[in-house]
Design a protein around this motif. Structure first.
Motif, PDB file in Angstrom:
ATOM      1  N   THR A   1     -10.335  -3.820  -8.758  1.00 31.50           N
ATOM      2  CA  THR A   1      -9.919  -4.991  -7.958  1.00 31.50           C
ATOM      3  C   THR A   1      -8.944  -5.929  -8.675  1.00 31.50           C
TER       4      THR A   1
ATOM      5  N   TYR B   1      -7.178   2.777  -2.983  1.00 27.08           N
ATOM      6  CA  TYR B   1      -7.798   2.475  -1.682  1.00 27.08           C
ATOM      7  C   TYR B   1      -8.000   3.779  -0.927  1.00 27.08           C
ATOM      8  N   TYR B   2      -9.154   3.888  -0.263  1.00 25.21           N
ATOM      9  CA  TYR B   2      -9.536   5.141   0.400  1.00 25.21           C
ATOM     10  C   TYR B   2     -10.305   4.791   1.671  1.00 25.21           C
ATOM     11  N   GLU B   3     -10.128   5.612   2.711  1.00 23.18           N
ATOM     12  CA  GLU B   3     -10.883   5.379   3.954  1.00 23.18           C
ATOM     13  C   GLU B   3     -11.664   6.621   4.353  1.00 23.18           C
TER      14      GLU B   3
ATOM     15  N   LEU C   1       0.858  -1.180   0.000  1.00 25.23           N
ATOM     16  CA  LEU C   1       0.000   0.000   0.000  1.00 25.23           C
ATOM     17  C   LEU C   1       0.890   1.224   0.000  1.00 25.23           C
TER      18      LEU C   1
ATOM     19  N   TYR D   1      -2.573   3.665  -2.885  1.00 26.00           N
ATOM     20  CA  TYR D   1      -2.799   2.796  -4.034  1.00 26.00           C
ATOM     21  C   TYR D   1      -1.866   1.603  -3.948  1.00 26.00           C
TER      22      TYR D   1
ATOM     23  N   LEU E   1     -14.385  -3.273   4.758  1.00 22.66           N
ATOM     24  CA  LEU E   1     -14.545  -2.753   3.395  1.00 22.66           C
ATOM     25  C   LEU E   1     -16.026  -2.520   3.129  1.00 22.66           C
TER      26      LEU E   1
ATOM     27  N   GLY F   1     -13.489   1.193   4.531  1.00 26.02           N
ATOM     28  CA  GLY F   1     -12.571   1.183   3.396  1.00 26.02           C
ATOM     29  C   GLY F   1     -13.313   1.106   2.063  1.00 26.02           C
ATOM     30  N   TYR F   2     -12.664   1.646   1.034  1.00 24.36           N
ATOM     31  CA  TYR F   2     -13.218   1.631  -0.326  1.00 24.36           C
ATOM     32  C   TYR F   2     -12.108   1.261  -1.283  1.00 24.36           C
ATOM     33  N   LEU F   3     -12.342   0.263  -2.122  1.00 17.55           N
ATOM     34  CA  LEU F   3     -11.369  -0.092  -3.157  1.00 17.55           C
ATOM     35  C   LEU F   3     -11.775   0.558  -4.464  1.00 17.55           C
TER      36      LEU F   3
ATOM     37  N   THR G   1      -5.804   8.323   1.406  1.00 15.27           N
ATOM     38  CA  THR G   1      -5.780   7.653   0.100  1.00 15.27           C
ATOM     39  C   THR G   1      -4.462   6.922  -0.142  1.00 15.27           C
TER      40      THR G   1
ATOM     41  N   LEU H   1      -4.974  -5.535   2.889  1.00 12.43           N
ATOM     42  CA  LEU H   1      -5.754  -4.517   3.604  1.00 12.43           C
ATOM     43  C   LEU H   1      -5.980  -4.934   5.055  1.00 12.43           C
TER      44      LEU H   1
END
Ligand SMILES: [Zn+2]
Length: 302
Positions: free
Chosen positions: A35, A23-25, A5, A14, A57, A30-32, A12, A49
């Protein structure tokens, strides 16, 4: 394959790879962003993660429906019960992934074009708009027309702009010559839009993340123009079908392709022919049951 990561902003990250995954929080969720290619990649993403962040997620945001971007969805969704968010038309293809090879072949596809590089496992989707905040998050979708049907980029509130397949690495451009594009006029507009954006970081899926996007945009504009002119020049010897054009350029530049790759390249040739006809430089006609293309005599040059 080693995965890590890399942090680009306060919230943020990647994960560099064959397809760069974002990838973001936000609010401990969490948000991908995309994929990768398959179950195996999805499993590795979750493991990474879990080890590094340990946050549940909530959703995958897919930039578009090509298999190398949605291939990990099915595994991750099954494991975590997360949602998958993407635009309507890309979402339909994400839920009915046999449509991807069907679009290439224009009929029910044969098995040689149904491998995992073209047809991912389906996943269940919730539709989002292509130019609006994404659901109730601080993420924003930005339309990136040109490469596919309704591809989006994703902007994070800490200044990172995930660019999906709007721009490719120059090495990929040099090796493959044809990068999939379905709408050339829109692709040029997308390049300009990206260049005028004030993000701190730009993350294409198939090129390294960068803080200055101008050189990459310039190289992609040049690469696209090269293909247009190569196709136009191929027609200087007389009319050709799009298959003839691809064969001519493929053998001239020693391009290797299997059936699926050939059909992807034909998509690009078709897009450039549409663009050239919109520019009034070529025209189609039918002869001996073949759809042929010829250069148009420019009235201004007579
Ligand atoms: Zn891709």
């Amino acid at each position: 394959m080693f995965m890590e990561l890399k942090r680009l902003g306060e919230r943020t990250w990647y994960i560099p790879g064959r397809v760069n995954v974002g990838y973001y929080e936000e609010n401990d969720k969490g948000y991908l962003i995309d994929t990768g290619l398959d179950d195996d990649y999805g499993r590795k993403l979750l493991k990474l993660l879990d080890a590094e962040r340990g946050v549940p997620l909530r959703a995958i945001v897919n930039t578009h429906s090509n298999a190398d971007h949605i291939g990990g969805n099915a595994f991750i969704q099954k494991r975590t019960n997360c949602e998958v968010w993407t635009t309507r038309i890309e979402g339909i293809l994400t839920e009915r992934t046999a449509m991807e090879p069907l679009l290439l072949w224009s009929a029910w596809p044969f098995k040689e074009i149904r491998g995992k590089f073209i047809e991912a496992k389906p996943s269940k989707v919730t539709f989002i708009e292509n130019a609006a905040p994404i659901m109730d998050t601080a993420l924003t979708a930005a339309p990136l027309p040109g490469h596919y049907l309704d591809m989006i980029g994703v902007k994070t509130p800490d200044g990172v702009f995930f660019l999906a397949d709007a721009l490719f690495d120059p090495e990929i451009l040099a090796k493959y010559r044809f990068c999939v594009m379905i709408d050339i006029a829109s692709a040029y507009r997308t390049f300009s839009m990206i260049e005028s954006d004030e993000a701190t970081w730009f993350v294409p899926c198939h090129a390294p993340a960068t803080q200055d996007i101008h050189e990459l945009a310039r190289q992609n504009r040049e690469g696209l123009l090269w293909v247009t002119e190569a196709i136009y020049d191929a027609l200087s010897g007389g009319p050709m079908s799009r298959e003839d054009i691809l064969s001519h350029l493929g053998t001239t530049y020693s391009l290797e392709m299997d059936a699926a790759h050939l059909l992807l390249n034909l998509t690009s040739v078709s897009a450039h022919l549409t663009w050239l006809s919109e520019e009034n430089r070529v025209e189609p006609f039918v002869e001996d049951c073949r759809l042929l293309w010829r250069q148009k005599i420019n009235q201004n040059s007579i």
